[in-house]
Design an enzyme around this catalytic site. Sequence first.
Site, PDB file in Angstrom:
ATOM      1  N   SER A 425      43.266  34.875  38.786  1.00  0.00           N
ATOM      2  CA  SER A 425      42.060  34.917  39.607  1.00  0.00           C
ATOM      3  C   SER A 425      41.438  36.307  39.602  1.00  0.00           C
ATOM      4  O   SER A 425      40.319  36.475  40.068  1.00  0.00           O
ATOM      5  CB  SER A 425      42.377  34.476  41.038  1.00  0.00           C
ATOM      6  OG  SER A 425      43.457  35.202  41.544  1.00  0.00           O
ATOM      7  N   HIS A 446      39.953  29.505  35.367  1.00  0.00           N
ATOM      8  CA  HIS A 446      40.377  29.780  36.746  1.00  0.00           C
ATOM      9  C   HIS A 446      40.093  28.560  37.615  1.00  0.00           C
ATOM     10  O   HIS A 446      38.946  28.316  38.017  1.00  0.00           O
ATOM     11  CB  HIS A 446      39.639  31.028  37.262  1.00  0.00           C
ATOM     12  CG  HIS A 446      39.962  31.371  38.672  1.00  0.00           C
ATOM     13  ND1 HIS A 446      39.056  31.933  39.539  1.00  0.00           N
ATOM     14  CD2 HIS A 446      41.113  31.217  39.384  1.00  0.00           C
ATOM     15  CE1 HIS A 446      39.623  32.105  40.715  1.00  0.00           C
ATOM     16  NE2 HIS A 446      40.872  31.673  40.648  1.00  0.00           N
TER      17      HIS A 446
END
Length: 715
Positions: A425, A446
Amino acid sequence: MLESPARPDSLALAQMRDGIKILTINNPPVNALSFATSGALLAEIEAAETDEAVIAVVITGANGIFSGGADIGDFMKPPVAGSKSVRDVVAAIERSKKTYVAAIDGNALGGGLETALTCDYRIATPNAKVGLPEILLGIIPGAGGTQRLPRLLATKNPMNNGLAGVQMALDMMLKGEAKAAKPAKGMGILDEIVEEGSVVDRAVALAREKAGTKLRVSQLKFVVVPPLTAMAHGMVPSEEKGGYAAHKLIDALEAASELDYKYGIAREARLFEELVVGPQAQSAIHLFFAERELGKIPGLSATTTPKEIKSAAVVGAGTMGTGIAMVFANAGIPCHVIDVNPEQVARGKKNVADTYEGRVKKGKMAPDKAKALVESVTFVSDYAAIADCDVVVEAVFESMAVKKEVFAALDKALKRDAILATNTSTLDIDEIANSTTRPENVIGLHFFAPANVMQLLEVVRGSKTSDATIVTSMALSKKLKKKGVLSGNAFGFIGNRMLFDYIREATFLLEEGATPSQVDKAIRDFGFPMGPFAMSDLSGIDVFYKISQEAPKNDYRSSEIAIRLYEKGRYGQKTGSGFFKYVEGERKPVRDEEAEAVIVDESKRLGITRRTDITDEEIVNRCMYALINQGAQLLGDGIALRPGDEDIAWIYGYGFPWFQGGPMWMADTIGPKKIYDQIMQWQATLGKHWQPAPHLKDVAEKNGTFAPRPKIGSN
Ligand code: 3H9
């Protein structure tokens, strides 16, 4: 036998066969009923009316789709005097003395279905789907749908004086859901499903057989249903929380029951025209197009086509890893999960089994389908088992050292053209990519937790990621039913980078005198499902703490409140306390004096006199302008491609209220100049962290907007 040739110059191709006029809506890609297409269709209908050789008319669509409805793009243009719309088309069919048959293949949506509903008969292929999805655009059906569908379904489902049918119509329009051919026939929307042969051939035969009969839905008798509509108003969101169109839809349905058909039609038209220029519809229409822009990546080689992804692997059997594996399974892509820790594998297997079992228990999935999905996620411990996978997503602990080890192993094990993706992230994609011998195949994918629920997928390109890897990943995100937003490689990418500034400003408000409950309530009232502090408690204050330690340093101060909570072991929901406290086994945040004492101590330590005059408006403006300013920064830096991409990221990843259109759409609604001026004022009073992004300054100085802002009209 063809009696006259197709007219290639017309958008609504017309042919004659045995006295039946066949009108084929032909406006690729979805046969939208634009002003031009509606005008062409209308001309053919009017010509049919006066042509004695025409005994009946069949309406169908070219290229496997009946029609995707009115052209949504027309709602974003100023009205053109004299232009014809789908409403004129249905009015002409309604007036006609001839028999009309709709031959539906593929989608008949919105104005498309409304056209079909005006015909005397509707027949379809098994592939057909019918629906009135206008509510998803913040509008209501505007070409008779709210008047014809309840009449038709009340007549076809006469239990309780037709109440059951009306309920079905209301439900279908409120959800905007398309029905497949079989259930649509069961409900009574379709008269026949043509299992074999051409639906148009069958429609021509039916038209000849029924020529002279008229079964106009408008003539059907209808029941009076005020108690249903009164109840329905109580079951949809309030007008200001995105329910504006839903309430108008119920009003239109009420008109269908209370008024004569022609007055009901007039009320529907009036409500439609009012809605389509309103802010909620403008936001929803903006999001419709922003979503379809996502896959259009400027600067990529036009000849690059996506590679097919037939098999996948995920590294790490934690909650995130197994969630991602289920996303692949749901899309029909078998997925291996690789993990060497037997306890983690056991938990992962249980997570997968429990998730699908839960769906079966709720009646949302057939047991055999659930079984097949569970079986398509397989757990392995050896990299050799995943060597042939087309894509692998690493979802291990958020540490560069650990990730590099995993990528070294993947580089050795995976076939040469496999895509190697990381679910990081925040970490640097280039550093991860450069630890392999094929950085061009490395990309960030992500996912957001829970991966099988959240719709956002950030696709993060590194400096060496190839066009083929990007194109394939964007196509994959669509296949996985995610909103794939392409981001450049910057700390926190798009979504979290904006999140950090939002949380920072929310926390400064605590130092100045607000409480977590006060801030969260103001943000919820604005439309988010939860405020920044309930969200921090859910994600984990420890997670934010670790990220803050790794974040690139800048000149601006951050609040230390989260650090104080972290030091006290208040990590959020997982420890029973954070910014709020939690009753064991419950997720509802409860106001906590201990957390508030920590906040007050921080104000004291910083010498801040706590204010009692912080309003909801100040809370919302400061939090939203923080988001917008960072959004502008990312646009200026080229990390985000378009303001609409940031809107999609925040709506699907962080619960930003759709009816505000996303942070950047909201910025353009307010006016970037006004936002810039306010930020400059805050810079003087609140501190230098209120540094306007150069791109915001540029746009403000030109008194412009981040995205072209069309004048919305209606057809
Ligand atoms: C209405 O009918 C109002 C009436 O009640 C009253 C009027 C008075 N218009 O989604 P895709 C474009 S409101 C214009 O990627 P898929 C789309 O932008 C309408 N354009 O394909 C894209 O363009 P591009 C009610 C439209 O196969 C391309 O088509 N109808 C429209 O995944 C492909 O789209 C709806 O709300 C349109 N109506 O899905 C239906 N529809 O290639 C909205 C699509 O340049 N549409 N485009 O990016 C859909 O739900 C899906 O597009 C559909 C196809 C299921 C049709």
